[in-house]
Design a protein around this motif. Sequence first.
Motif, PDB file in Angstrom:
ATOM      1  N   LYS A  26       0.828  -1.202   0.000  1.00 51.00           N
ATOM      2  CA  LYS A  26       0.000   0.000   0.000  1.00 51.00           C
ATOM      3  C   LYS A  26       0.866   1.258   0.000  1.00 51.00           C
ATOM      4  O   LYS A  26       0.533   2.260  -0.624  1.00 51.00           O
ATOM      5  CB  LYS A  26      -0.858  -0.042   1.274  1.00 51.00           C
ATOM      6  CG  LYS A  26      -2.123   0.723   1.185  1.00 51.00           C
ATOM      7  CD  LYS A  26      -2.986   0.429   2.391  1.00 51.00           C
ATOM      8  CE  LYS A  26      -2.868   1.534   3.408  1.00 51.00           C
ATOM      9  NZ  LYS A  26      -3.668   1.264   4.596  1.00 51.00           N
ATOM     10  N   PHE A  34       5.037 -11.089   1.982  1.00 52.00           N
ATOM     11  CA  PHE A  34       3.719 -10.491   2.208  1.00 52.00           C
ATOM     12  C   PHE A  34       2.932 -11.379   3.151  1.00 52.00           C
ATOM     13  O   PHE A  34       2.997 -12.608   3.058  1.00 52.00           O
ATOM     14  CB  PHE A  34       2.958 -10.373   0.871  1.00 52.00           C
ATOM     15  CG  PHE A  34       1.727  -9.517   0.970  1.00 52.00           C
ATOM     16  CD1 PHE A  34       1.808  -8.137   0.893  1.00 52.00           C
ATOM     17  CD2 PHE A  34       0.470 -10.102   1.146  1.00 52.00           C
ATOM     18  CE1 PHE A  34       0.665  -7.344   0.999  1.00 52.00           C
ATOM     19  CE2 PHE A  34      -0.677  -9.314   1.242  1.00 52.00           C
ATOM     20  CZ  PHE A  34      -0.575  -7.939   1.172  1.00 52.00           C
ATOM     21  N   ASP A 126      -4.553  -6.665  11.083  1.00 50.35           N
ATOM     22  CA  ASP A 126      -3.652  -7.654  10.473  1.00 50.35           C
ATOM     23  C   ASP A 126      -2.179  -7.242  10.512  1.00 50.35           C
ATOM     24  O   ASP A 126      -1.347  -7.914  11.121  1.00 50.35           O
ATOM     25  CB  ASP A 126      -4.101  -8.023   9.046  1.00 50.35           C
ATOM     26  CG  ASP A 126      -4.291  -6.829   8.116  1.00 50.35           C
ATOM     27  OD1 ASP A 126      -4.149  -5.681   8.568  1.00 50.35           O
ATOM     28  OD2 ASP A 126      -4.580  -7.051   6.923  1.00 50.35           O
ATOM     29  N   VAL A 127      -1.857  -6.110   9.868  1.00 49.92           N
ATOM     30  CA  VAL A 127      -0.457  -5.743   9.663  1.00 49.92           C
ATOM     31  C   VAL A 127      -0.306  -4.227   9.806  1.00 49.92           C
ATOM     32  O   VAL A 127      -1.209  -3.487   9.428  1.00 49.92           O
ATOM     33  CB  VAL A 127      -0.021  -6.110   8.211  1.00 49.92           C
ATOM     34  CG1 VAL A 127       1.405  -5.676   7.934  1.00 49.92           C
ATOM     35  CG2 VAL A 127      -0.152  -7.598   7.962  1.00 49.92           C
ATOM     36  N   ILE A 128       0.821  -3.788  10.330  1.00 48.78           N
ATOM     37  CA  ILE A 128       1.156  -2.361  10.222  1.00 48.78           C
ATOM     38  C   ILE A 128       2.441  -2.265   9.415  1.00 48.78           C
ATOM     39  O   ILE A 128       3.432  -2.926   9.724  1.00 48.78           O
ATOM     40  CB  ILE A 128       1.340  -1.686  11.594  1.00 48.78           C
ATOM     41  CG1 ILE A 128      -0.010  -1.605  12.333  1.00 48.78           C
ATOM     42  CG2 ILE A 128       1.938  -0.273  11.438  1.00 48.78           C
ATOM     43  CD1 ILE A 128       0.057  -0.953  13.717  1.00 48.78           C
ATOM     44  N   THR A 129       2.394  -1.456   8.329  1.00 47.64           N
ATOM     45  CA  THR A 129       3.612  -1.202   7.551  1.00 47.64           C
ATOM     46  C   THR A 129       4.021   0.244   7.797  1.00 47.64           C
ATOM     47  O   THR A 129       4.920   0.515   8.598  1.00 47.64           O
ATOM     48  CB  THR A 129       3.393  -1.463   6.043  1.00 47.64           C
ATOM     49  OG1 THR A 129       2.953  -2.815   5.866  1.00 47.64           O
ATOM     50  CG2 THR A 129       4.685  -1.271   5.269  1.00 47.64           C
ATOM     51  N   ALA A 130       3.327   1.177   7.129  1.00 46.43           N
ATOM     52  CA  ALA A 130       3.647   2.597   7.324  1.00 46.43           C
ATOM     53  C   ALA A 130       2.747   3.247   8.385  1.00 46.43           C
ATOM     54  O   ALA A 130       2.978   4.388   8.789  1.00 46.43           O
ATOM     55  CB  ALA A 130       3.522   3.335   6.000  1.00 46.43           C
ATOM     56  N   THR A 132      -0.604   3.882   8.104  1.00 47.42           N
ATOM     57  CA  THR A 132      -1.729   4.669   7.570  1.00 47.42           C
ATOM     58  C   THR A 132      -3.076   4.095   8.028  1.00 47.42           C
ATOM     59  O   THR A 132      -3.946   4.836   8.511  1.00 47.42           O
ATOM     60  CB  THR A 132      -1.685   4.662   6.019  1.00 47.42           C
ATOM     61  OG1 THR A 132      -0.337   4.894   5.623  1.00 47.42           O
ATOM     62  CG2 THR A 132      -2.575   5.727   5.431  1.00 47.42           C
ATOM     63  N   ALA A 133      -3.248   2.782   7.854  1.00 47.70           N
ATOM     64  CA  ALA A 133      -4.538   2.150   8.163  1.00 47.70           C
ATOM     65  C   ALA A 133      -4.892   2.323   9.634  1.00 47.70           C
ATOM     66  O   ALA A 133      -6.026   2.685   9.981  1.00 47.70           O
ATOM     67  CB  ALA A 133      -4.487   0.667   7.792  1.00 47.70           C
TER      68      ALA A 133
HETATM   69  P1  OMP Z   1      -0.093   0.592   6.370  1.00 47.98           P
HETATM   70  O1  OMP Z   1      -1.408   1.353   6.262  1.00 47.98           O
HETATM   71  O2  OMP Z   1       0.983   1.136   5.446  1.00 47.98           O
HETATM   72  O3  OMP Z   1       0.377   0.449   7.798  1.00 47.98           O
HETATM   73  O4  OMP Z   1      -0.337  -0.850   5.786  1.00 47.98           O
HETATM   74  C1  OMP Z   1      -1.142  -1.781   6.455  1.00 47.98           C
HETATM   75  C2  OMP Z   1      -2.055  -2.498   5.480  1.00 47.98           C
HETATM   76  O5  OMP Z   1      -1.321  -2.987   4.355  1.00 47.98           O
HETATM   77  C3  OMP Z   1      -2.687  -3.724   6.045  1.00 47.98           C
HETATM   78  O6  OMP Z   1      -3.862  -3.446   6.725  1.00 47.98           O
HETATM   79  C4  OMP Z   1      -2.905  -4.574   4.790  1.00 47.98           C
HETATM   80  O7  OMP Z   1      -4.086  -4.197   4.122  1.00 47.98           O
HETATM   81  C5  OMP Z   1      -1.748  -4.273   3.887  1.00 47.98           C
HETATM   82  N1  OMP Z   1      -0.601  -5.243   3.936  1.00 47.98           N
HETATM   83  C6  OMP Z   1      -0.800  -6.582   4.265  1.00 47.98           C
HETATM   84  O8  OMP Z   1      -1.920  -7.057   4.439  1.00 47.98           O
HETATM   85  N2  OMP Z   1       0.280  -7.419   4.434  1.00 47.98           N
HETATM   86  C7  OMP Z   1       1.571  -7.022   4.245  1.00 47.98           C
HETATM   87  O9  OMP Z   1       2.505  -7.829   4.428  1.00 47.98           O
HETATM   88  C8  OMP Z   1       1.781  -5.674   3.865  1.00 47.98           C
HETATM   89  C9  OMP Z   1       0.698  -4.813   3.651  1.00 47.98           C
HETATM   90  C10 OMP Z   1       0.978  -3.498   3.060  1.00 47.98           C
HETATM   91  O10 OMP Z   1       0.398  -3.181   1.991  1.00 47.98           O
HETATM   92  O11 OMP Z   1       1.853  -2.793   3.590  1.00 47.98           O
END
Ligand code: OMP
Length: 213
Positions: A26, A34, A126-130, A132-133
Amino acid sequence: MKDYQRDFIELAIAKEALLFGEFTLKSGRVSPYFFNAGRFFQTGQGLASLGRFYAQAIVDAGVEFDLVFGPAYKGIPLASATAVALAEHHGLDYPYCFNRKEAKDHGEGGSLVGAALEGRALIVDDVITAGTAVREVMDIIAGANAKPAGVVIGLDRQERGKGELSAIGEVERDYQIPVVNIITLNDIISYLEQQGGVEHLEAIKAYRAAYGV
Ligand code: OMP
């Protein structure tokens, strides 16, 4: 690494919830791995096991909260399964609610379903990357009569946020709450190293060097 964390990685690989290859995130970053929590939802047993892993991580972390909150969409089955596992396996029967993405203007109306969103809400996602969600979820909590108590996620990707801190470090700092995970990227790396598999390790380490903290 605890036994349940190793079990989680093994089940995630078996269910192809943890995949290796090339994935555009995202955030726009191109990742060699992933995590797709949805793969666990494909059967009742998969979802039940996922709920038990989340519940175990929550109990281990000792986080204090009043209610379990599942943000739409993926947070809904995650938080449901977690609330069931907390009650059935830990004797912890917490109130639980989730949101709709679009408010309903008939029937019971509104955008929240389940218990009243009040007190200290534990967000299950589920996951935190950056980050945003999860920040969008904080706005929902702030808009209700509630405060965040913490966030629990399946995977902490341990990536940089806007500055020097990790994205999760920024969430913890900005909202003064803990972010609890079942596993981190480092756990995945340790697991792959222990398995002696070199296939994906190099790409994952290069990605960590570029975006990790
Ligand atoms: P951020 O909003 O960048 O923290 O990304 C979190 C969201 O990315 C999650 O809620 C997922 O929808 C999606 N994601 C995954 O599900 N798994 C991953 O390994 C990586 C992501 C992602 O796009 O960063």
